[in-house]
Design a protein around this motif. Sequence first.
Motif, PDB file in Angstrom:
ATOM      1  N   ASN A  73       0.823  -1.209   0.000  1.00  0.00           N
ATOM      2  CA  ASN A  73       0.000   0.000   0.000  1.00  0.00           C
ATOM      3  C   ASN A  73       0.857   1.259   0.000  1.00  0.00           C
ATOM      4  OD1 ASN A  73      -2.338  -1.539   0.003  1.00  0.00           O
ATOM      5  ND2 ASN A  73      -2.596  -1.438   2.214  1.00  0.00           N
ATOM      6  N   TYR A  74       1.966   1.226   0.715  1.00  0.00           N
ATOM      7  CA  TYR A  74       2.882   2.363   0.749  1.00  0.00           C
ATOM      8  C   TYR A  74       3.442   2.614  -0.645  1.00  0.00           C
ATOM      9  CZ  TYR A  74       6.683   5.400   2.349  1.00  0.00           C
ATOM     10  OH  TYR A  74       7.538   6.461   2.535  1.00  0.00           O
ATOM     11  N   VAL A  75       3.935   1.558  -1.289  1.00  0.00           N
ATOM     12  CA  VAL A  75       4.505   1.691  -2.634  1.00  0.00           C
ATOM     13  C   VAL A  75       3.443   2.208  -3.603  1.00  0.00           C
ATOM     14  CG1 VAL A  75       5.448   0.402  -4.594  1.00  0.00           C
ATOM     15  CG2 VAL A  75       6.323  -0.017  -2.288  1.00  0.00           C
ATOM     16  N   ALA A  76       2.222   1.690  -3.508  1.00  0.00           N
ATOM     17  CA  ALA A  76       1.139   2.128  -4.393  1.00  0.00           C
ATOM     18  C   ALA A  76       0.834   3.614  -4.187  1.00  0.00           C
ATOM     19  CB  ALA A  76      -0.110   1.295  -4.154  1.00  0.00           C
ATOM     20  N   LYS A  77       0.817   4.065  -2.940  1.00  0.00           N
ATOM     21  CA  LYS A  77       0.545   5.487  -2.653  1.00  0.00           C
ATOM     22  C   LYS A  77       1.657   6.365  -3.198  1.00  0.00           C
ATOM     23  CE  LYS A  77      -1.660   8.955  -0.995  1.00  0.00           C
ATOM     24  NZ  LYS A  77      -2.892   9.400  -1.657  1.00  0.00           N
ATOM     25  N   VAL A  78       2.897   5.949  -3.045  1.00  0.00           N
ATOM     26  CA  VAL A  78       4.024   6.734  -3.567  1.00  0.00           C
ATOM     27  C   VAL A  78       3.947   6.806  -5.089  1.00  0.00           C
ATOM     28  CG1 VAL A  78       6.540   6.821  -3.817  1.00  0.00           C
ATOM     29  CG2 VAL A  78       5.529   6.306  -1.591  1.00  0.00           C
ATOM     30  N   GLU A  79       3.609   5.704  -5.734  1.00  0.00           N
ATOM     31  CA  GLU A  79       3.463   5.706  -7.197  1.00  0.00           C
ATOM     32  C   GLU A  79       2.355   6.658  -7.625  1.00  0.00           C
ATOM     33  OE1 GLU A  79       5.469   4.353  -9.510  1.00  0.00           O
ATOM     34  OE2 GLU A  79       6.712   3.804  -7.792  1.00  0.00           O
ATOM     35  N   GLU A  80       1.262   6.674  -6.877  1.00  0.00           N
ATOM     36  CA  GLU A  80       0.145   7.582  -7.160  1.00  0.00           C
ATOM     37  C   GLU A  80       0.618   9.043  -7.059  1.00  0.00           C
ATOM     38  OE1 GLU A  80      -3.630   8.962  -4.553  1.00  0.00           O
ATOM     39  OE2 GLU A  80      -3.449   6.792  -4.820  1.00  0.00           O
TER      40      GLU A  80
END
Length: 87
Positions: A73-80
């Motif tokens: 979820n952290y990686v996904a948020k950073v990508e967003e």
Amino acid sequence: MCQVEFELACAAVKQLKNPMSDQEKLQLYSLYKQATQGDCNIPEPPTSEVKATAKWEAWNKNKGMSKMDAMRNYVAKVEELKKTEAG
């Protein structure tokens, strides 16, 4: 998903140029803490400590989430955030 991707995302956050909202900062903080330490393990601060209470509540909302899911979820948020910045 692996530890390396998570660490790269942690480094990428520091490179973002656009300011994040307080809500985005809290979300990243809570996911980082869940990924690195697991469930919230500190007592709830007094309500007079507004910032500490907000951080505690955000982290505590992730209770029961696995460290691996928190990393994802952290990686996904950073990508967003990176996509938003790129326009």
